[in-house]
Design a protein around this motif. Sequence first.
Motif, PDB file in Angstrom:
ATOM      1  N   TYR B  22     -39.208 -43.854   4.174  1.00 26.15           N
ATOM      2  CA  TYR B  22     -40.472 -44.550   4.441  1.00 26.15           C
ATOM      3  C   TYR B  22     -40.767 -44.580   5.928  1.00 26.15           C
ATOM      4  CZ  TYR B  22     -40.802 -46.384  -0.308  1.00 26.15           C
ATOM      5  OH  TYR B  22     -40.935 -46.517  -1.661  1.00 26.15           O
ATOM      6  N   VAL B  28     -34.131 -43.480   1.943  1.00 27.97           N
ATOM      7  CA  VAL B  28     -34.044 -44.448   0.859  1.00 27.97           C
ATOM      8  C   VAL B  28     -33.526 -43.756  -0.399  1.00 27.97           C
ATOM      9  CG1 VAL B  28     -35.452 -45.862  -0.658  1.00 27.97           C
ATOM     10  CG2 VAL B  28     -35.800 -45.973   1.794  1.00 27.97           C
ATOM     11  N   GLY B  49     -32.750 -52.660  -4.135  1.00 27.68           N
ATOM     12  CA  GLY B  49     -32.802 -51.909  -2.891  1.00 27.68           C
ATOM     13  C   GLY B  49     -32.105 -50.566  -2.944  1.00 27.68           C
ATOM     14  N   SER B  50     -31.664 -50.151  -4.145  1.00 21.40           N
ATOM     15  CA  SER B  50     -30.927 -48.897  -4.235  1.00 21.40           C
ATOM     16  C   SER B  50     -31.859 -47.692  -4.382  1.00 21.40           C
ATOM     17  CB  SER B  50     -29.940 -48.960  -5.391  1.00 21.40           C
ATOM     18  OG  SER B  50     -30.601 -49.286  -6.592  1.00 21.40           O
ATOM     19  N   GLY B  51     -33.158 -47.925  -4.469  1.00 24.69           N
ATOM     20  CA  GLY B  51     -34.097 -46.804  -4.492  1.00 24.69           C
ATOM     21  C   GLY B  51     -34.638 -46.445  -5.864  1.00 24.69           C
ATOM     22  N   LYS B  52     -34.403 -47.285  -6.856  1.00 29.17           N
ATOM     23  CA  LYS B  52     -34.873 -46.987  -8.217  1.00 29.17           C
ATOM     24  C   LYS B  52     -36.399 -46.943  -8.288  1.00 29.17           C
ATOM     25  CE  LYS B  52     -33.125 -50.777  -9.794  1.00 29.17           C
ATOM     26  NZ  LYS B  52     -32.617 -51.559  -8.677  1.00 29.17           N
ATOM     27  N   THR B  53     -37.023 -48.012  -7.785  1.00 27.01           N
ATOM     28  CA  THR B  53     -38.493 -48.065  -7.837  1.00 27.01           C
ATOM     29  C   THR B  53     -39.098 -46.904  -7.083  1.00 27.01           C
ATOM     30  OG1 THR B  53     -38.439 -50.458  -8.030  1.00 27.01           O
ATOM     31  CG2 THR B  53     -40.484 -49.497  -7.268  1.00 27.01           C
ATOM     32  N   THR B  54     -38.498 -46.584  -5.940  1.00 23.32           N
ATOM     33  CA  THR B  54     -39.008 -45.474  -5.150  1.00 23.32           C
ATOM     34  C   THR B  54     -39.003 -44.180  -5.974  1.00 23.32           C
ATOM     35  OG1 THR B  54     -38.158 -46.559  -3.195  1.00 23.32           O
ATOM     36  CG2 THR B  54     -38.700 -44.240  -2.994  1.00 23.32           C
TER      37      THR B  54
HETATM   38  N1  LIG Z   1     -43.454 -49.302   0.751  1.00 22.48           N
HETATM   39  C1  LIG Z   1     -42.275 -49.356   1.395  1.00 22.48           C
HETATM   40  N2  LIG Z   1     -42.234 -49.248   2.732  1.00 22.48           N
HETATM   41  C2  LIG Z   1     -41.059 -49.282   3.398  1.00 22.48           C
HETATM   42  N3  LIG Z   1     -39.865 -49.443   2.822  1.00 22.48           N
HETATM   43  C3  LIG Z   1     -39.816 -49.566   1.493  1.00 22.48           C
HETATM   44  C4  LIG Z   1     -41.023 -49.533   0.704  1.00 22.48           C
HETATM   45  N4  LIG Z   1     -40.692 -49.675  -0.600  1.00 22.48           N
HETATM   46  C5  LIG Z   1     -39.346 -49.802  -0.608  1.00 22.48           C
HETATM   47  N5  LIG Z   1     -38.809 -49.721   0.621  1.00 22.48           N
HETATM   48  C6  LIG Z   1     -37.388 -49.794   0.972  1.00 22.48           C
HETATM   49  O1  LIG Z   1     -36.731 -48.798   0.261  1.00 22.48           O
HETATM   50  C7  LIG Z   1     -35.498 -49.272  -0.260  1.00 22.48           C
HETATM   51  C8  LIG Z   1     -35.442 -49.034  -1.758  1.00 22.48           C
HETATM   52  O2  LIG Z   1     -36.415 -49.835  -2.360  1.00 22.48           O
HETATM   53  P1  LIG Z   1     -36.733 -49.774  -3.907  1.00 22.48           P
HETATM   54  O3  LIG Z   1     -36.954 -48.360  -4.300  1.00 22.48           O
HETATM   55  O4  LIG Z   1     -37.828 -50.721  -4.171  1.00 22.48           O
HETATM   56  O5  LIG Z   1     -35.388 -50.309  -4.529  1.00 22.48           O
HETATM   57  P2  LIG Z   1     -35.100 -50.908  -5.967  1.00 22.48           P
HETATM   58  O6  LIG Z   1     -36.285 -50.685  -6.823  1.00 22.48           O
HETATM   59  O7  LIG Z   1     -33.899 -50.160  -6.423  1.00 22.48           O
HETATM   60  O8  LIG Z   1     -34.808 -52.335  -5.756  1.00 22.48           O
HETATM   61  C9  LIG Z   1     -35.393 -50.717   0.130  1.00 22.48           C
HETATM   62  O9  LIG Z   1     -34.534 -50.818   1.232  1.00 22.48           O
HETATM   63  C10 LIG Z   1     -36.781 -51.101   0.515  1.00 22.48           C
HETATM   64  O10 LIG Z   1     -36.765 -52.029   1.555  1.00 22.48           O
END
Ligand SMILES: Nc1ncnc2c1ncn2[C@@H]1O[C@H](COP(=O)(O)OP(=O)(O)O)[C@@H](O)[C@H]1O
Lengths: 427, 368
Positions: B22, B28, B49-54
């Motif tokens: 990001y 990430v 915070g492991s990157g699943k949603t990403t």
């Molecule tokens: N839009 C964004 N901008 C910057 N950093 C992000 C954003 N979305 C997520 N992150 C960072 O990316 C990492 C993984 O986030 P995320 O994919 O949401 O994890 P999970 O869904 O596994 O909890 C986290 O450290 C989070 O802070």
Amino acid sequence: MSDITRNDGPTGPMLAADGTPLKRSLARSLRRQKLRALMLIAPLLVFVLVTFIAPIADMLFRSVENQIVSETLPETVLALRDWDAKAGSLPEEPVFAALAADLQAAVAAKTHTRLGSRLNYENSGISSLFRKSGRDVGKWDMTTDGPFREKFIEIDKGWGDIGVWQTIKTYSPRYTPGYFLNAVDLAKGVDGIEARAANERIYITLFLRTLWMSLTITASCLILGYPVAWLLANLRASSANVLMILVLLPFWTSLLVRTSAWKVLLQQQGVINDLLVWIGLVGDANRLVMINNQFGTILAMTHVLLPFMILPLYSVMKTIPPSYLRAAKSLGATDWTAFWRVYFPQSVPGIGAGSILVFIIAIGYYITPELVGGTKGVFISNRIAFHISSSLNWGLGAALGAILLVAVLLLYWAYDKIVGIDNVKLG
Amino acid sequence: MTENARTADAAFVEFAHVQKSYDGETLVVKDLNLDIGKGEFLTMLGPSGSGKTTCLMMLAGFETATHGEIRLGGRPINNIPPYKRGIGMVFQNYALFPHMTVAENLAFPLEVRHIGRTEREAKVARALDMVQMGAFGGRRPAQLSGGQQQRVALARALVFEPELVLMDEPLGALDKQLREHMQFEIKRIADNLGITVVYVTHDQTEALTMSDRVAVFDDGRIQQLAPPDVLYEEPENSFVAQFIGENNTLVGVVREINDGVALVELDDGELIDAKPVNVTRPGERTRVSIRPERVEFNKARLQPGAHTLKAEVLEFIYMGDIFRTRLRVAGNDDFIVKTRNAPDQRRMQPGEQIEIGWLPTDCRALDA
Ligand SMILES: Nc1ncnc2c1ncn2[C@@H]1O[C@H](COP(=O)(O)OP(=O)(O)O)[C@@H](O)[C@H]1O
Ligand SMILES: [Mg+2]
């Protein structure tokens, strides 16, 4: 007897522990709470009453109040009762005698010139008539100097004009709709309500102009403010803060400075015209007229009122989660469809709040139109200010203000009917 | 036949060397490689915070991959906007449009696809019936309970018949009982429709009960990708062993590896047998992992010659169906043993000194 005091009886009112009916003791404890709450807000309540409600009430009162005629000329008003204003003949001697007596008293109390000014609003020329007559009437002996009719006409031929007498009779009641009629370009004549002469009709035009210019200003604020509010709500926090400062910046500069800046920019020898001439877009001979007209007022007021549109929009948009737009897109909506079908409807409360705010501020605005509006770009408020501070016709000013107040309330009511006031979010 | 075999072979969703950053400073998602078969129910499991949603957002098209390629049905989709991908999605907060009724919410994806009114209404009704919400079409989302909103969100993601549906912690806001019920419902619907589901959760029970395969995420990497039973019984590294289910760990050094059995010397000098999983040579430090239900203290049931350890009982907890005994083993005060509540099962007293052992195959020597 035992029935009444029994607490658990199947019939009769429920009783509290001390034997009083439960309803009454509940009401008593609630009353104490309410009193305490009332005392907390009492200072504010008094403040609002004194500074807000009272002036409005006073304004509404002044717009119909007309006691000056009957107080200054009590006998004349009585004597005029039997005079037929439509008959085409001057009043008889008793009326003139009463006028002489009243005027003598008025001259002694120095109130005759004020009455002159008052009646002059309705019939120009009366002011000088009263001033001139006052000097002579003061010296008359009421018992020996009669008959007075000829003596009055001798002082000023005005007293032989039926119009003057019609005006005095028309405005002799203690309350009059005259100011309101005047405010909508009508007059109270002998035969009832009549239209004013074409060259005296200014207020309806002014009201309509105020209305449509306020609407135009509201619309331009919305068009310019919506994207800005969207950016504010969707940018990263650091960039959004910078943008927010830019939006609020105008609040930190004096309104006069900002409006004067528009003068510098827009006037015919101003920055914009110079620039346009320099790039050759317009000839030096026909520089654009952008100020002292409606364009100037709309432009400057859009600038002044923009934050009032952006802030409510922003506060509503901030509460719309970005996941709605994502959901719409994941369901197959293009960016535009997602915005129009999902985001926009949810931002409507902000649009409503911003528009109401801007419109209501605009419709009563005064300084900016005064400075950059010229003659074609002034608002009704400028006219009100004129009557309050220059012509001193407070009654007319109050009537204009009252009409403005009612117009705003009506629009507010219409908005509630169409959009629903529950839909307005100011924060 | 050959046609079928080919589609079954080729992955439906492919992540190939996908990276995501990001801020341009930290990754990430670090080199994600993942193939998801058609009709598969795949869960991404991992701590917050492991990157699943990403990963899910990149698949849905709301985030772009910094590097690598994502393919759907063999076609790269990196440059296809979200609305053209035809992927259904259920969001954690449901994202039901508050200004539309339930039926209008469901009709939305059909309207934007220009599906005619009669067909649209039929589809909406069918989708609502599928989630047992047929009677609620006229309600606004705000008039529904959390569980009902969840059902509507599910129906909306399915009503336009996508082949792939993504769900990001869809049950996170529900209470335990409702969650368990919805897990079952989602699984049933997904199986009935034969859709491919990529499901994100941080709840391991949810992952184990619903999925065909689970991808365990940590620190932007897939730590292990396996069916639930394999994941539980054969964790490939100590993160997975710790993260999935309850687990006892003992720390030591590998002394020798013979015939697929590693001899591990624990830090207090005792020796145990373990199955080498990701230890390869003597001298390596290792973290040995044993599930609480695989610990045996009835010597008769152990293999002859198996190593045993001395243990002191610290606590005995009666939990109804099972007994949970906390022991001190090799300096570890949190060594848990679970035993079934059977008539012949012994109830141990705190302070008792016992000996415990296990099958070498149940004891896995993992990375330290
Ligand atoms: N839009 C964004 N901008 C910057 N950093 C992000 C954003 N979305 C997520 N992150 C960072 O990316 C990492 C993984 O986030 P995320 O994919 O949401 O994890 P999970 O869904 O596994 O909890 C986290 O450290 C989070 O802070
Ligand atoms: Mg997440």
